[in-house]
Design an enzyme around this catalytic site. Structure first.
Site, PDB file in Angstrom:
ATOM      1  N   GLY A   1     -41.936 -87.168  61.392  1.00 38.07           N
ATOM      2  CA  GLY A   1     -42.890 -87.377  59.877  1.00 38.07           C
ATOM      3  C   GLY A   1     -42.067 -86.953  59.016  1.00 38.07           C
ATOM      4  CB  CYS A   2     -40.318 -89.322  56.388  1.00 43.06           C
ATOM      5  SG  CYS A   2     -39.136 -89.945  56.880  1.00 43.06           S
ATOM      6  CB  ILE A   3     -44.997 -87.423  54.619  1.00 45.98           C
ATOM      7  CG1 ILE A   3     -44.623 -88.848  53.776  1.00 45.98           C
ATOM      8  CG2 ILE A   3     -45.609 -87.184  53.182  1.00 45.98           C
ATOM      9  CD1 ILE A   3     -43.809 -88.770  52.839  1.00 45.98           C
TER      10      ILE A   3
ATOM     11  CG  MET B   1     -41.311 -81.408  53.161  1.00 42.46           C
ATOM     12  SD  MET B   1     -42.112 -83.455  53.932  1.00 42.46           S
ATOM     13  CE  MET B   1     -41.822 -82.360  55.246  1.00 42.46           C
TER      14      MET B   1
END
Lengths: 105, 160
Positions: free
Chosen positions: A103-105, B37
């Site tokens: 995922g991107c998040i 991230m």
């Protein structure tokens, strides 16, 4: 394929450097990977995140997002970044013996 | 085209958010969160209508633009029907939630907790007569363009 040597055993890694076979994983291996990632000691909040990731992956086939980690693992965003500096989702997944999250998040 | 595979990894990004629609704000936030991230240093600079994303009273009621937005594939007059923007916004928010992207307010907190600095544009703040108390608590400061460039030293600047 890349391998890493642990206690005399060669462990296969995928293209991202994560474990190729989830079944190779054990807690000692996690400590070994953590040390390579610059985390000298895995404390109980580290284990809470690692175990949460493994549980989610087991059920859903992908590691949880940072948002889910924050909401459901009991460890908040700030602490996540302190526990796993430079990219908590990716690093925790690596230490947990899981592939890189999609995922991107 | 130059070969970029062997290039240095990105160390730092400074992301400018200049639009105040839902679809104008999310991409910048997703890029900022994604940078953190990956262990990339990140800062966000909100300017013009982008400031709505960090104004307490407005951040959770941003709308999708249904007029003047060819990406909606909707005739302008249809998009102008009362309630159309609210409808499109509701749909988008539902889909966004499904892929685990938080609402704007929660996202700003998450990104700030992740170590991304959040700045408001001085010129816009003056132009709209905004007060420090209008902003959410995550805002690290109101800065000029000059200060923005100073802080962005060594970063890739991304304008959205």
């Amino acid at each position: 394929m890349e391998t890493m040597n642990i206690a005399g055993k060669a462990i296969e890694l995928d293209a991202d450097g994560h474990l190729a076979n989830r079944n190779d994983w054990n807690e000692n291996l996690a400590r070994e990977i953590a040390a390579q990632e610059g985390i000298p000691e895995l404390t109980s909040p580290h284990w809470a995140v690692i175990n949460f990731m493994r549980t989610v992956f087991e059920k859903e086939g992908d590691a949880p997002s940072i948002r889910r980690l924050t909401k459901e693992s009991g460890v908040d965003t700030k602490t996540l970044y302190q526990l796993f500096p430079k990219g908590p989702a990716k690093r925790a997944a690596k230490i947990a013996g899981l592939p890189k999250p999609k995922g991107c998040i | 085209m130059t070969q970029t595979n062997s290039a240095e990894p990105i160390q730092k990004v400074s992301i400018i958010v200049s639009h105040g629609s839902l679809e104008g704000v999310y991409p910048g936030l997703i890029m900022a969160n994604g940078a953190r991230m990956e262990g990339i240093e990140a800062s966000l600079f909100f300017t013009f209508f982008g400031l709505d994303a960090i104004i307490k009273k407005r951040m959770n009621s941003l709308k999708v633009a249904t007029v003047g937005n060819p990406g909606m594939h909707m005739p302008t007059l249809l998009g102008a029907i009362p309630g159309m923007s609210a409808f499109a916004t509701g749909m988008m928010k539902k889909e966004i939630e499904k892929i685990d992207i938080p609402p704007i307010g929660e996202f700003i907190t998450m990104i700030h907790d992740a170590g991304c600095q959040i700045y408001a544009c001085r010129a816009t703040v003056d132009m709209f007569h905004l007060k420090p108390s209008d902003f959410c608590e995550e805002v690290d400061g109101v800065i000029s363009v000059g200060q923005f460039y100073e802080k962005a030293a060594g970063a890739q600047i991304i304008f959205t």
